[in-house]
Scaffold this active site. Structure first.
Site, PDB file in Angstrom:
ATOM      1  N   ARG A  26      39.194  20.607  17.768  1.00 31.86           N
ATOM      2  CA  ARG A  26      40.364  20.646  17.826  1.00 31.86           C
ATOM      3  C   ARG A  26      40.707  22.070  18.020  1.00 31.86           C
ATOM      4  O   ARG A  26      39.815  22.764  18.646  1.00 31.86           O
ATOM      5  CB  ARG A  26      40.539  20.528  16.062  1.00 31.86           C
ATOM      6  CG  ARG A  26      40.002  20.169  15.458  1.00 31.86           C
ATOM      7  CD  ARG A  26      40.505  20.038  14.221  1.00 31.86           C
ATOM      8  NE  ARG A  26      40.043  19.004  13.089  1.00 31.86           N
ATOM      9  CZ  ARG A  26      39.605  18.406  12.124  1.00 31.86           C
ATOM     10  NH1 ARG A  26      40.606  19.976  10.945  1.00 31.86           N
ATOM     11  NH2 ARG A  26      39.471  17.804  11.635  1.00 31.86           N
ATOM     12  N   GLN A  66      31.477  18.337  11.580  1.00 31.70           N
ATOM     13  CA  GLN A  66      31.669  18.152   9.974  1.00 31.70           C
ATOM     14  C   GLN A  66      30.753  17.211   8.815  1.00 31.70           C
ATOM     15  O   GLN A  66      29.725  16.493   9.499  1.00 31.70           O
ATOM     16  CB  GLN A  66      32.872  17.083   9.219  1.00 31.70           C
ATOM     17  CG  GLN A  66      34.181  18.073   9.727  1.00 31.70           C
ATOM     18  CD  GLN A  66      35.582  17.355  10.612  1.00 31.70           C
ATOM     19  OE1 GLN A  66      35.125  15.832  10.324  1.00 31.70           O
ATOM     20  NE2 GLN A  66      36.174  17.520   9.253  1.00 31.70           N
ATOM     21  N   ASP A 103      31.114  14.362   6.810  1.00 31.71           N
ATOM     22  CA  ASP A 103      32.348  14.033   7.084  1.00 31.71           C
ATOM     23  C   ASP A 103      31.478  12.375   6.043  1.00 31.71           C
ATOM     24  O   ASP A 103      30.504  11.730   6.164  1.00 31.71           O
ATOM     25  CB  ASP A 103      33.108  13.414   8.293  1.00 31.71           C
ATOM     26  CG  ASP A 103      34.282  13.703   7.692  1.00 31.71           C
ATOM     27  OD1 ASP A 103      35.062  13.206   7.062  1.00 31.71           O
ATOM     28  OD2 ASP A 103      34.610  13.007   9.219  1.00 31.71           O
ATOM     29  N   HIS A 131      33.559   8.033   4.906  1.00 27.99           N
ATOM     30  CA  HIS A 131      34.295   7.564   4.477  1.00 27.99           C
ATOM     31  C   HIS A 131      34.389   6.906   3.114  1.00 27.99           C
ATOM     32  O   HIS A 131      32.661   6.243   3.502  1.00 27.99           O
ATOM     33  CB  HIS A 131      35.194   7.261   5.765  1.00 27.99           C
ATOM     34  CG  HIS A 131      35.785   8.141   6.860  1.00 27.99           C
ATOM     35  ND1 HIS A 131      35.006   9.050   7.804  1.00 27.99           N
ATOM     36  CD2 HIS A 131      37.269   9.136   6.476  1.00 27.99           C
ATOM     37  CE1 HIS A 131      36.072  10.080   7.606  1.00 27.99           C
ATOM     38  NE2 HIS A 131      37.328   9.796   7.399  1.00 27.99           N
ATOM     39  N   LYS A 160      45.653  14.785  -1.169  1.00 29.17           N
ATOM     40  CA  LYS A 160      44.065  15.549  -1.396  1.00 29.17           C
ATOM     41  C   LYS A 160      43.564  16.506  -2.026  1.00 29.17           C
ATOM     42  O   LYS A 160      44.784  17.323  -2.695  1.00 29.17           O
ATOM     43  CB  LYS A 160      43.828  15.816   0.315  1.00 29.17           C
ATOM     44  CG  LYS A 160      44.321  17.387   0.256  1.00 29.17           C
ATOM     45  CD  LYS A 160      44.430  18.264   1.318  1.00 29.17           C
ATOM     46  CE  LYS A 160      44.880  19.239   1.545  1.00 29.17           C
ATOM     47  NZ  LYS A 160      44.277  19.952   3.179  1.00 29.17           N
ATOM     48  N   HIS A 220      38.881   9.949   2.192  1.00 29.66           N
ATOM     49  CA  HIS A 220      38.115  10.776   3.344  1.00 29.66           C
ATOM     50  C   HIS A 220      37.272  12.584   2.759  1.00 29.66           C
ATOM     51  O   HIS A 220      38.152  12.234   1.768  1.00 29.66           O
ATOM     52  CB  HIS A 220      39.259  11.545   3.760  1.00 29.66           C
ATOM     53  CG  HIS A 220      39.600  10.115   5.035  1.00 29.66           C
ATOM     54  ND1 HIS A 220      40.043  10.363   6.488  1.00 29.66           N
ATOM     55  CD2 HIS A 220      41.263   9.614   4.196  1.00 29.66           C
ATOM     56  CE1 HIS A 220      40.862   9.502   6.405  1.00 29.66           C
ATOM     57  NE2 HIS A 220      41.718   8.856   5.554  1.00 29.66           N
TER      58      HIS A 220
END
Length: 664
Positions: A390, A408, A410, A412, A492, A538
Site C-alpha cells: 500500500r 496479512q 487474511d 474470506h 466492520k 473479510h
RNA sequence: GCCCGAGUAGCUCAGCUGGCAGAGCAACGCACUCGUAAUGCGUAGGUCAGGGGUUCGACUCCCCUCUCGGGCUCCA
C-alpha cells in the site's frame, strides 16, 4: 435570609442560603471538597463553580482528579497557553484549543507565516506560569455575535467560528446570534491588548472552566509543536499546534512523564534493533521491513501456530500472486475507491497495466468464482498469508505498525445469508481466543458503520450492521459504534486490545460485504436449485503479521513468552572445563524440542548473564561442578529468582509446561 | 503530501563561532577460568545519509534528494 434546598448525588438534600454558588455548597460540605472542586454538574449540566444555585437543583461537585475534572483543567490550561502566545507573539492569532487525551493543544498562526521553534516552548511555558501566578478569574459571558465580531476583529479564525459556531464543539452556544465567551481579566491591562475593547485575554468558549488561573492549573508541560490544518482540512491553511499535558497534581504529571519514558523503552523499532529482529533498509525503501533470523524465527512460530489453528477451524489455504492486471482492480472497485493507496502500475505487454495488490480479496473472489459452488460447500473459508503493498503517504509510515508492504493473515468466508450470524459469532470467538493465546485479555470492539462514500444498497448495509452488532454482543466484549467509519464496501468490527501499560491497539478486523459477490458475479446453487449470492466476510485476525509483531513487542517490552522466544534457554558454563558439558546439555534440550544455545566461558559469568538478560532470554541456565556431577542446572528465569541444583529432568518438564500453556 | 526536528563507527552519543574525526558499548585478537546483570590489555572500524553550491579550506554555512522521529491529513 431565605434558604434553598438542593439535592446531592447520593440523594440527600442540603440547605444553603439563597444566592449561594456551587462553590459555596462545596464549602458547606467540607473544606477538602471545596479545595478539590473544579466545576459543578447542575441538573446534569456542567457549570462553573461560580454558578448561582436555585431551589430544587440537583448538584454534583466535580473534583480535580476525576475524568471531567481533568478535562476541565486541561481545557483551562489551553486558554492560558493561548493567552501566553498572544502576549509573546504580537500579531499572532489562534484557532481552536480543546482538551485531548492526557492534555490539550491550541492552534496558532504567527504573523508572516512564522513558526514556533522548540525553544519557544520554554518562553511560552514561563509566561503561562506568570499568568497562573496572577490568579486571573475565568469570567463567563454571553455576547451578541455582532459585539463578539468587534472584539475578535483581528482574529479571522475566531470570526469564522462566530459565523458558524457549531463547528467548534468547544465554542458552542445555545442561542442563535449569541456567543459565549470566557475572559481572563489581567492584573493590569496589557500594553498591546490583542482584542478590541478588552484589557486582556478573551476566548470564544462553551466552558466551564476552573474559577481562576491559580486554581488547579500549573501541573502542566508543553510537549511539542506540530503543523495542523485549520479544521483538519488538507486544503485549508496549516496552523502551528502546540501540545501540552496537564494534570491535577505534580505527582500525576510526573507519573504521566514516566509512562511516556516507559513507552519509549518499549518502542518496537528500538527493540527490533536491540534484539536483532528486523530493520528497514533505506535501499529497500520506506516502510518495507526485512526480518533477520531471530525476527524471522518469531514470525515463523506465529505463522505456524496460526496455520495450525486455522486448519482446525475449517479454513482452506490458498496462495495468490502479488501483482495483477488493472482490470481485476477495476472490477473490485479498488481503482475507483482506493487508487490513492495503491502503488502505481507497471506497464507490461504493450500497455497492459499491472498493479501490486493492496488487498487479497479480489484474488480470493476469483478462487471462489473458478467454478460453480453448491450451498453444501458453504461456509467456504479461504485463508492466506497474503503480502500486500500500500502506498502510504510518506509522513504516516511508522515502523512495523504502519508499513508499505506487509503480510496479512487474511481470509474470506463465503456463506449464505442464513449462516452469516452464526459465522460471525464463531469467528469473533475464534479471534478472541487467538489473541488471548498471545497474552492479550482486554478487548474493546468498534462497530464501524456506513461512511459517506459507499457502494451498494443501504438496506444491505443496515442488515450487515445489525448482524455485526449481534455478534459483538454475543462475544460479550464492550463495544462502541463509530458512525461512518466503515470501509467503502462494508461495515466492520475492529477489535482493539489494551497492552501491558494500558495502550490501545487496533488489531483484528471483521467486515461484512454485500458488494463483491455482485461485482464478481459470485453465486452458489441452493437447495432450491436456484442461484444465490453468497455473503462474504473479510477478516484479518492480526490485521497484519508485521503490525501484530510490533504490537506484541511493545506489549511484552521485547520479553517474548517462552513459546515465542528465539532462544528459550541460554546455557552458561561456569568455567571453560564445563563447556563440553554445556554443549551436551544444549544437545539434550534441542532433542527435547527446545531452542537452546551455549555461551563459552571466555568472559566472567556475571557478564555473560547480563548479556543473556539483555537478550531477554526466558531461562539462563548456569552449569558448574555440582551440576556436572548431579545432572542439575542453576536456573535464572526471566523475572524470577535463581534456583540452584534443579534436576535437568525437572527443568525440562517445567519448560515444556511453560511453552505449552503459552505462559506470558 | 504538509509543518517542526534529526541523520557522525554495528549501537548510544561528543565534536564551540568553518582549520587533520572522538568516546563508551558491540566486533575481532590475547590473557584471565570465574556460581548468577559489565575482567584486563590490545586491534580494527568513518565517502560525517547522498548530491550540488559558497569558501584557500565544509561534519560545521546554503540548496536539492533520501531516510528517520513528533504531529496534521489519511488508514479498507
Amino acid at each position: 435570609m431565605a434558604e434553598i434546598r438542593v439535592t446531592l448525588p447520593d440523594g440527600s438534600t442540603r440547605t444553603v442560603e439563597q444566592g449561594a454558588t456551587a462553590l459555596d455548597l462545596a464549602r458547606s460540605i467540607g473544606p477538602r471538597l471545596a479545595r478539590d472542586a473544579v466545576i459543578a454538574e447542575i441538573n446534569g449540566e456542567e457549570r462553573d463553580l461560580a454558578t448561582e444555585l436555585h431551589d430544587g437543583d440537583r448538584v454534583a461537585i466535580v473534583t480535580a482528579d476525576s475524568e471531567r475534572g481533568l478535562y476541565t483543567i486541561r481545557h483551562s490550561t489551553a486558554h492560558v497557553l493561548a493567552q501566553a502566545v498572544l502576549d509573546l507573539f504580537p500579531g499572532a492569532t489562534f484557532g481552536i484549543g480543546p482538551p485531548v487525551e492526557d492534555g490539550f493543544y491550541y492552534d496558532f498562526e504567527l504573523p508572516g507565516g512564522a513558526t514556533f521553534e522548540p525553544e519557544d516552548l520554554e518562553r511560552i511555558e514561563a509566561r503561562m506560569r506568570e499568568i497562573i501566578a496572577e490568579r486571573q478569574p475565568f469570567v463567563r459571558d454571553e455576547l451578541p455575535a455582532d459585539e463578539a465580531r468587534k472584539i475578535f476583529a483581528d482574529h479571522p479564525y475566531k470570526l469564522e467560528i462566530i459565523d458558524d459556531a457549531s463547528t467548534d464543539p468547544m465554542s458552542g452556544t445555545g442561542d442563535r446570534g449569541e456567543v459565549r465567551t470566557y475572559e481572563n481579566p489581567p492584573a493590569k491591562p496589557k500594553e498591546h491588548p490583542p482584542f478590541h475593547g478588552r484589557p486582556g485575554f478573551i476566548d470564544l468558549c462553551r466552558g466551564p472552566h476552573v474559577p481562576d488561573t491559580g486554581t488547579h492549573l500549573g501541573h502542566f508541560k508543553l510537549m511539542r509543536v506540530a503543523g495542523a490544518y485549520w479544521r483538519g482540512d488538507e486544503t485549508k491553511p496549516q496552523l502551528q499546534r502546540i501540545y501540552g499535558t496537564a494534570w491535577h497534581s505534580r505527582a500525576a504529571l510526573e507519573e504521566h512523564l514516566h509512562r511516556l519514558e516507559e513507552a519509549a523503552r518499549r518502542d518496537h523499532r528500538k527493540l527490533g534493533v536491540e534484539l536483532d529482529l528486523f530493520h528497514f533498509p533505506p535501499l529497500v525503501g520506506s516502510g518495507l521491513p526485512v526480518y533477520h533470523p531471530k525476527g524471522g524465527l518469531v514470525r515463523k512460530l506465529m505463522e505456524d501456530y496460526s496455520r495450525a489453528e486455522h486448519e482446525r477451524a475449517g479454513y482452506q489455504f490458498v496462495y495468490t500472486p502479488h501483482i495483477a492486471k488493472a482490470d481485476l482492480f477495476a472490477i473490485s472497485g479498488h481503482l475507483d475507491w482506493y487508487a490513492e493507496g495503491m502503488y502505481p502500475p507497471m506497464e507490461l505487454d504493450e500497455g497492459q497495466a499491472y498493479y501490486p495488490k493492496p488487498m487479497n480479496c479480489p484474488m480470493h473472489m476469483l478462487i471462489y468464482g473458478a467454478r460453480q459452488r453448491s450451498y453444501r460447500e458453504l461456509p467456504l473459508r479461504l485463508f492466506e498469508f497474503g503480502t500486500v503493498y500500500r502506498y502510504e503517504k510518506s509522513g504516516v509510515v511508522h515502523g512495523l505498525l504502519r508499513a508499505r508492504g506487509f503480510t496479512q493473515d487474511d481470509s474470506h468466508i463465503f456463506c449464505t445469508k442464513e449462516q452469516l450470524g452464526d459465522e460471525l459469532e464463531s469467528l469473533l470467538a475464534f479471534v478472541l481466543r487467538l489473541l488471548r493465546d498471545y497474552g492479550f485479555d482486554e478487548f474493546e470492539a468498534e462497530l464501524a458503520t456506513r461512511p459517506d462514500k459507499f457502494v451498494g444498497d443501504p438496506d444491505d448495509w443496515d442488515d450487515a450492521e445489525a448482524q455485526l452488532r449481534r455478534a459483538v454482543e454475543a462475544a460479550g466484549i464492550p463495544y462502541v459504534v463509530a458512525e461512518g467509519e466503515g470501509a467503502f464496501y462494508a461495515p466492520k468490527i475492529d477489535v482493539h486490545v489494551r497492552d501491558a501499560i494500558g495502550r490501545r491497539w487496533q488489531l483484528s478486523t471483521l467486515q461484512v460485504d454485500f458488494q463483491f459477490a455482485d461485482r464478481f458475479d459470485l453465486t452458489y446453487v441452493g437447495p432450491d436449485n436456484q442461484r444465490h449470492r453468497p455473503c462474504i466476510i473479510h477478516r484479518a485476525l492480526f490485521g497484519s503479521f508485521d503490525r501484530f509483531f510490533g504490537v506484541l513487542l511493545e506489549h511484552t517490552a521485547g520479553a517474548l513468552p517462552a513459546w515465542l522466544a528465539p532462544v528459550q534457554a541460554q546455557v552458561l558454563p561456569v568455567r571453560s572445563d564445563h563447556e563440553e558439558h554445556a554443549r551436551r546439555l544444549v544437545e539434550r534440550l534441542r532433542a527435547e524440542g527446545f531452542r537452546a544455545e551455549a555461551t563459552d566461558a571466555d568472559e566472567p559469568l556475571g557478564a555473560r548473564i547480563r548479556r543473556a538478560k539483555l537478550d531477554k532470554v526466558p531461562h539462563v541456565l548456569v552449569v558448574g561442578d555440582d551440576d556436572v556431577a548431579n545432572d542439575t542446572v542453576g536456573d535464572n528465569p526471566r523475572g524470577g529468582e535463581v534456583e540452584r541444583d534443579l534436576p535437568v529432568a525437572t527443568f525440562i518438564e517445567r519448560l515444556r509446561a511453560e511453552i505449552e500453556s503459552h505462559a506470558p
